[in-house]
Design an enzyme around this catalytic site. Structure first.
Site, PDB file in Angstrom:
ATOM      1  N   THR A  17       0.809  -1.219   0.000  1.00 27.23           N
ATOM      2  CA  THR A  17       0.000   0.000   0.000  1.00 27.23           C
ATOM      3  C   THR A  17       0.846   1.274   0.000  1.00 27.23           C
ATOM      4  O   THR A  17       0.326   2.369  -0.143  1.00 27.23           O
ATOM      5  CB  THR A  17      -0.972   0.024   1.205  1.00 27.23           C
ATOM      6  OG1 THR A  17      -0.213  -0.223   2.400  1.00 27.23           O
ATOM      7  CG2 THR A  17      -2.042  -1.046   1.079  1.00 27.23           C
ATOM      8  N   GLY A  18       2.167   1.133   0.142  1.00 29.04           N
ATOM      9  CA  GLY A  18       3.049   2.301   0.032  1.00 29.04           C
ATOM     10  C   GLY A  18       3.233   2.664  -1.432  1.00 29.04           C
ATOM     11  O   GLY A  18       2.884   1.892  -2.324  1.00 29.04           O
ATOM     12  N   SER A  19       3.802   3.858  -1.716  1.00 25.67           N
ATOM     13  CA  SER A  19       3.878   4.296  -3.109  1.00 25.67           C
ATOM     14  C   SER A  19       4.823   3.408  -3.931  1.00 25.67           C
ATOM     15  O   SER A  19       4.487   3.005  -5.044  1.00 25.67           O
ATOM     16  CB  SER A  19       4.307   5.762  -3.179  1.00 25.67           C
ATOM     17  OG  SER A  19       5.579   5.922  -2.596  1.00 25.67           O
ATOM     18  N   ILE A  98      13.889  -5.423  -1.515  1.00 32.05           N
ATOM     19  CA  ILE A  98      14.399  -4.328  -2.353  1.00 32.05           C
ATOM     20  C   ILE A  98      14.922  -3.178  -1.484  1.00 32.05           C
ATOM     21  O   ILE A  98      15.793  -2.426  -1.894  1.00 32.05           O
ATOM     22  CB  ILE A  98      13.261  -3.789  -3.270  1.00 32.05           C
ATOM     23  CG1 ILE A  98      12.615  -4.923  -4.067  1.00 32.05           C
ATOM     24  CG2 ILE A  98      13.766  -2.684  -4.183  1.00 32.05           C
ATOM     25  CD1 ILE A  98      13.532  -5.693  -4.976  1.00 32.05           C
ATOM     26  N   THR A  99      14.379  -3.037  -0.288  1.00 30.98           N
ATOM     27  CA  THR A  99      14.679  -1.910   0.594  1.00 30.98           C
ATOM     28  C   THR A  99      16.176  -1.633   0.731  1.00 30.98           C
ATOM     29  O   THR A  99      16.961  -2.549   0.960  1.00 30.98           O
ATOM     30  CB  THR A  99      14.099  -2.189   2.000  1.00 30.98           C
ATOM     31  OG1 THR A  99      12.750  -2.577   1.858  1.00 30.98           O
ATOM     32  CG2 THR A  99      14.215  -0.962   2.903  1.00 30.98           C
ATOM     33  N   GLU A 100      16.533  -0.350   0.612  1.00 28.01           N
ATOM     34  CA  GLU A 100      17.918   0.084   0.774  1.00 28.01           C
ATOM     35  C   GLU A 100      18.065   0.795   2.113  1.00 28.01           C
ATOM     36  O   GLU A 100      17.164   1.520   2.526  1.00 28.01           O
ATOM     37  CB  GLU A 100      18.270   1.064  -0.357  1.00 28.01           C
ATOM     38  CG  GLU A 100      19.648   1.668  -0.219  1.00 28.01           C
ATOM     39  CD  GLU A 100      19.992   2.622  -1.359  1.00 28.01           C
ATOM     40  OE1 GLU A 100      19.143   2.841  -2.244  1.00 28.01           O
ATOM     41  OE2 GLU A 100      21.118   3.137  -1.348  1.00 28.01           O
ATOM     42  N   TYR A 161      21.242  -4.532 -16.358  1.00 35.56           N
ATOM     43  CA  TYR A 161      20.508  -4.102 -17.552  1.00 35.56           C
ATOM     44  C   TYR A 161      21.478  -4.007 -18.725  1.00 35.56           C
ATOM     45  O   TYR A 161      21.175  -4.409 -19.840  1.00 35.56           O
ATOM     46  CB  TYR A 161      19.831  -2.741 -17.355  1.00 35.56           C
ATOM     47  CG  TYR A 161      19.054  -2.561 -16.067  1.00 35.56           C
ATOM     48  CD1 TYR A 161      18.660  -3.659 -15.304  1.00 35.56           C
ATOM     49  CD2 TYR A 161      18.708  -1.298 -15.608  1.00 35.56           C
ATOM     50  CE1 TYR A 161      17.956  -3.482 -14.125  1.00 35.56           C
ATOM     51  CE2 TYR A 161      18.007  -1.114 -14.439  1.00 35.56           C
ATOM     52  CZ  TYR A 161      17.642  -2.208 -13.692  1.00 35.56           C
ATOM     53  OH  TYR A 161      16.954  -2.016 -12.524  1.00 35.56           O
ATOM     54  N   GLU A 211      31.854  -6.761  -8.038  1.00 38.27           N
ATOM     55  CA  GLU A 211      32.519  -5.471  -7.868  1.00 38.27           C
ATOM     56  C   GLU A 211      33.524  -5.580  -6.734  1.00 38.27           C
ATOM     57  O   GLU A 211      33.621  -6.623  -6.078  1.00 38.27           O
ATOM     58  CB  GLU A 211      31.489  -4.359  -7.634  1.00 38.27           C
ATOM     59  CG  GLU A 211      30.593  -4.586  -6.432  1.00 38.27           C
ATOM     60  CD  GLU A 211      29.371  -3.658  -6.392  1.00 38.27           C
ATOM     61  OE1 GLU A 211      28.925  -3.167  -7.444  1.00 38.27           O
ATOM     62  OE2 GLU A 211      28.855  -3.439  -5.291  1.00 38.27           O
ATOM     63  N   HIS A 249      27.521   1.481  -3.306  1.00 36.82           N
ATOM     64  CA  HIS A 249      27.065   0.340  -2.509  1.00 36.82           C
ATOM     65  C   HIS A 249      27.846   0.262  -1.205  1.00 36.82           C
ATOM     66  O   HIS A 249      29.060   0.442  -1.197  1.00 36.82           O
ATOM     67  CB  HIS A 249      27.271  -0.978  -3.276  1.00 36.82           C
ATOM     68  CG  HIS A 249      26.409  -1.091  -4.486  1.00 36.82           C
ATOM     69  ND1 HIS A 249      26.746  -1.870  -5.562  1.00 36.82           N
ATOM     70  CD2 HIS A 249      25.212  -0.526  -4.787  1.00 36.82           C
ATOM     71  CE1 HIS A 249      25.791  -1.774  -6.483  1.00 36.82           C
ATOM     72  NE2 HIS A 249      24.854  -0.968  -6.034  1.00 36.82           N
TER      73      HIS A 249
END
Lengths: 292, 391
Positions: A17-19, A98-100, A161, A211, A249
């Site tokens: 329900t968050g954006s 996904i949260t950073e 990507y 990396e 990162h």
């Protein structure tokens, strides 16, 4: 075939329900993934994504009511550690966060906790998973990938990507693309995924995009030397990075001699990994490896 | 986030860990009062004057001076305050010393190393001690790794008493010194845990001639992700120790690190940003910076990114490498056009856009009246920008 997710995965979104959650859950649904619901504590009984999916109060409810087996997490950093543990405790088989910006000390506990359950955990701070034409569990743009035979493992989002884009130019596609994240503590390592791609009959070659910082690429390469029959193509970003500086990162920092790009590339090559010197050559190198 | 030695020592002191104490000053006018205070309050008759900068290797660089008299201490303060200190961690340009600590000199009988940090491959914190105090731990790890003794701290269990005892035993400590060290190790872990540190390091931890175990130096770094939980820690940040352009960039949520090359880079995503720098070097150029404009790049971020890149006088050309995923390339293109118009651009700019709406974006750029060099691929872009930087 693919690994981790496919068209049968029953996906819920924690923080739907968050954006961020609403935006990306919609994208996942539009991609064709089987998004079966969401979780926001206190909003159980409502619906989300314009009435398309039910919202539950807990992962446990979502598991019991709609049989969810994959969870995608967009919960803000102060609550994300708890959300991951909740999903694992509820028996969700695959958890993608996904949260950073989750504090590292909390991630240490999360990892220890998840390890006591049967769940597999990807992330945090990662772009998630994409199995072309089947399911997207994360924030990767769907159009970049197409179905094919290359397994793609990466610490970085946009470099994933870039690699998929170059594969496309060579007429190649992917079985599954996975962004594992560049934080110091992550749930699933390159080694874990290398094993899965080796076992996946449709995957013919594997790309590992790493990396500077940490030793995960080396552990994977050492395993691959004895145990992986498929060609493994590796790249390490950050050869120009100065030691001791965090390059975006949290985990991308050279804190010991073995963590530099040059040291990692050397060790990987010694283990039989096809090391790409220029990131512009990833697609071409995979094509050559497959033609051999 | 990093803090100074004197701040780290204040934190240790707050946790009941004995430290080599002193007074820290910023102004030469405070020098006499500082030395007198150390003399009166700490009973010191000999002093150590220590430069306070966020870098190791201060002693070798001439930033730490033992002073046997009040006069010698004053002279050393005079010399160190305001000097440009060059160590293996500051880079060749060095760092101006803006703060100096005047500390009590202690008689050292034994020196050890003690630290706690995260072991990434194990996924848990690790407590390390070594009998080779005062040395760079990296060197010890390389030369004589058997001299580093570790105790892994299991998540949820913390540092147990037996582990603290094992560490003291490994250092060969006995009796009162062992007891003191065990207490220090436990308090150090408590501090590490409660303040969300990414490293705490006491190097050296000493035993004095009188048999007291004391932290002679201290280094503490914090987990940036956890600073929101510790406003008092966040307040210890010293912006004087950071590059002003990096501080400026952070205000706009841009991740910028200044380097010493001539090709400015604006990229989305940390991995792609590093890879872009790598290609620039491979085709014979040198990157002037790392800049990740992040996932939400828009007109404002592009403008601010340009401004920060161009504030570096070494920049001879700029490469914009954007792979549009969620970020649409046409929005980036509009940002570039607008930014170029408002900023007085005097260096060539090479643009490579790929991904979402890249074609629309290319048309926008081609039809605009701003002068840009367009590139198709990653390799092409790097080649063009390095040529442009050569002039």
């Amino acid at each position: 075939m693919s690994i981790l997710v496919n068209k049968d995965s029953k996906i819920i979104v924690q923080g739907i329900t968050g954006s961020e959650g609403t935006f990306h859950a919609t994208q996942c649904l539009e991609y064709g993934g089987n998004v079966v619901g969401g979780v926001t504590p206190g909003k159980g009984g409502q619906t989300a994504l314009e009435g398309k999916v039910p919202v539950f109060n807990s992962c446990k409810e979502a598991r019991e009511e709609v049989g969810a087996n994959v969870s995608l997490i967009f919960v803000p950093p102060p609550f994300a550690a708890d959300a991951i543990m909740e999903a694992a405790a509820a028996g969700i088989e695959l958890i993608v966060c996904i949260t950073e910006g989750i504090p590292v000390a909390q991630m240490v506990e999360v990892k220890a906790f998840v390890d006591t359950t049967g769940s597999r955990f990807i992330g945090p701070n990662c772009p998630g998973i994409l199995t072309p034409d089947e399911a997207k569990v994360g924030i990767m743009p769907g159009f970049i990938a197409k179905k094919g035979t290359v397994g793609l493992i990466s610490k970085s989002g946009t470099l994933t990507y870039e690699a998929a884009h170059q594969l496309g130019a060579e007429g190649l596609g992917q079985t599954t693309c996975i962004g594992i994240g560049g934080d110091p503590i992550i749930g699933t390592t390159m080694l874990d995924l290398l094993k899965m791609f080796e076992a996946d009959p449709d995957t013919e070659a594997i790309i590992m995009i790493g990396e500077i910082g940490g030793s995960m690429e080396i552990e994977a390469a050492q395993y691959a030397k004895e145990n992986v029959s498929k060609p493994v193509i590796g790249f390490i970003a950050g050869q120009t990075a100065p030691p001791g500086r965090r390059m975006g990162h949290a985990g991308a920092i050279v804190s010991g001699a073995d963590e530099s790009a040059a040291a990692k590339k050397k060790l990987m090559a010694e283990c039989g990994i096809i090391v790409v010197e220029s990131p512009a050559d990833i697609g071409k190198t995979v094509r050559e490896a497959l033609n051999k | 986030m990093k803090i100074h030695e004197f701040q780290a020592k204040e934190l240790l002191k707050g946790y009941g860990i004995p430290i080599q104490d002193g007074v820290t000053i910023e102004d030469i006018g405070q020098a006499e009062a500082a030395v007198d205070q150390v003399n009166k309050e700490l009973g010191a008759e000999q002093y150590v004057v220590k430069a306070q900068i966020h870098a190791g290797g201060r002693g070798k660089g001439g930033g730490v001076k033992f002073s046997t008299t009040r006069e010698a201490a004053l002279e050393n303060i005079q010399n160190i305050l305001g000097m440009t200190l060059i160590t293996h961690q500051t880079g060749p340009e060095g760092r101006e010393v803006k703060k100096v600590m005047v500390a009590e000199a202690l008689d050292i009988k034994q020196e050890f190393y003690a630290a706690i940090t995260l072991d990434r491959s194990k996924g848990m914190d690790v407590f390390m001690v070594s009998s080779e105090g005062g040395m760079e731990i990296e060197e010890v790890a390389k030369e004589s790794p058997e001299k580093i003794v570790k105790e892994a701290i299991r998540p949820g269990f913390g540092l147990r008493s037996f582990q603290a005892r094992n560490l003291a035993l490994a250092l060969g400590l006995e009796g009162s010194a062992a007891k003191q060290a065990i207490g220090i190790f436990q308090k150090l872990y408590q501090l590490y845990r409660e303040l969300d540190c990414s490293i705490v390091e006491i190097n050296p931890l000493i035993v004095t001639d009188q048999g007291n175990v004391v932290a002679l130096d201290a280094k503490i770094n914090f987990d940036d992700n956890a600073l929101y939980l510790h406003s008092d820690v966040a307040a210890m940040r010293d912006l004087d120790e950071e590059d002003p352009s990096e501080v400026e960039a952070a205000k706009y949520n841009l991740n910028y690190i200044k380097l010493d090359g001539t090709v400015g880079c604006m990229v989305n995503g940390a991995g792609l940003a590093m890879a872009t720098m790598d290609v620039i070097e491979q085709v014979g150029g040198s990157p002037a910076n790392f800049l990740d404009v992040g996932g939400g790049a828009n007109v404002e971020t592009v403008k601010n990114g340009f401004r920060i890149i161009l504030s570096d006088p070494n920049v001879k050309a700029v490469l914009i490498n954007i792979f549009g995923g969620i970020v649409r390339c046409d929005r980036i293109a509009n940002g570039i056009i607008e930014a170029v118009k408002v900023l007085d651009l005097n260096v060539p700019v090479v643009v490579r856009l790929a991904g979402t709406n890249a074609e629309v974006a290319k048309e926008l750029l081609a039809n605009s009246d701003v002068s840009l060099i367009s590139a198709d691929s990653f390799a092409d872009a790097a080649q063009k920008v390095v040529e442009a930087a050569r002039g």
